[in-house]
Design an enzyme around this catalytic site. Structure first.
Site, PDB file in Angstrom:
ATOM      1  CE  LYS A  93      -0.643   0.029   5.023  1.00  0.00           C
ATOM      2  NZ  LYS A  93      -0.115  -1.172   5.213  1.00  0.00           N
ATOM      3  N   GLY A 125      -5.807  -6.435   7.445  1.00  0.00           N
ATOM      4  CA  GLY A 125      -5.368  -5.549   6.508  1.00  0.00           C
ATOM      5  C   GLY A 125      -4.566  -4.387   7.066  1.00  0.00           C
ATOM      6  CB  CYS A 126      -3.945  -1.159   5.713  1.00  0.00           C
ATOM      7  SG  CYS A 126      -3.142   0.663   6.154  1.00  0.00           S
ATOM      8  CG  PHE A 127      -1.339  -0.718  11.163  1.00  0.00           C
ATOM      9  CD1 PHE A 127      -1.030  -0.120  10.102  1.00  0.00           C
ATOM     10  CD2 PHE A 127      -0.300  -1.662  11.763  1.00  0.00           C
ATOM     11  CE1 PHE A 127       0.213   0.294   9.895  1.00  0.00           C
ATOM     12  CE2 PHE A 127       0.972  -1.179  11.490  1.00  0.00           C
ATOM     13  CZ  PHE A 127       1.239  -0.303  10.419  1.00  0.00           C
TER      14      PHE A 127
END
Length: 229
Positions: free
Chosen positions: A2, A54-56
């Site tokens: 990302k 997923g992305c924190f």
């Protein structure tokens, strides 16, 4: 990936991101029932739950807007202390998952209710080792129970949701034993709140917060609880 991080700097190819499909909470949010099994009251003592979805950035941002949550910290869980840093975890070979440690008041919100938010709006639990545009085991869907009661509730709820066929595929969420949590670097904390116009946040994470507000108005708090220091 990302985004890439070097020290405090974070570099994202915004033009590329905007050409990706908009994986948003409005696409993946599913209306699900509350868990049939939930935790018993333990008095006024605060409790902790660890979620990987997923992305924190987005997971943290969602839980920061949940009533009863007193802190939500981005970090790493599932691996060793020596590899708990963003550049190493991003390689996808550490065993870590980007995670969020949520401290909450069980008198105001239960573990089961946090699970309901997690499965419904915080991420898509049917995706295996990926979440939206992010790929790798570090973006897996996982729960790290802090005690036997949380483990029992989590297993029962996953079974309940699979049996009810609320999703288009079985849940990929794993329940993992290595529950030690390592906070992420300072520049990852409060990222959604501090960068609401960041391309990745606009596309992938702001819709999750909006979905929380519309789907769970009883859980919604307008002012997020932010990591201090």
């Amino acid at each position: 990936m990302k985004r890439l991080a070097t020290g405090f700097a974070i570099v994202v190819a915004a033009s590329v991101l905007f050409q990706l499909p908009a994986w948003s909470a409005s696409d993946s949010a599913v209306k699900i029932p509350a868990p049939a099994m939930d935790e018993q009251s333990h008095g006024a003592q605060l409790e902790t739950a660890i979620f990987a979805g997923g992305c924190f950035w987005g997971v943290q941002g969602v839980f920061q807007h949940v009533k009863g949550v007193t802190n939500a910290v981005s970090g790493y869980a599932g691996g060793k202390a020596r590899t708990a840093n963003y550049p190493t975890v991003s390689m996808g070979m550490t065993g870590h998952a980007e995670s969020v440690s949520v401290t909450y008041d069980p008198q105001k919100v239960s573990y089961g209710q946090l699970l309901q938010v997690f499965f419904s709006v915080a991420h898509d639990p049917t995706e295996l080792n990926k979440q939206g545009p992010d790929y790798g085991t570090q973006y897996r869907s996982a729960l790290f129970p802090q005690n036997q009661e949380q483990e029992k509730i989590a297993k029962a709820y996953i079974a309940q949701l699979n049996a009810g066929h609320y999703f288009t595929a079985p849940l990929a969420t794993k329940i993992e034993d290595n529950a030690h949590f390592y906070p992420a670097e300072k520049y990852h904390q409060n990222f959604l709140n501090d960068n609401p116009n960041y391309p990745y946040i606009v596309i992938n994470d702001i819709p999750k917060v909006q979905q929380l507000k519309s789907s769970f108005p009883a859980f919604w708090r307008a002012d997020p609880v932010l990591v201090k220091g």
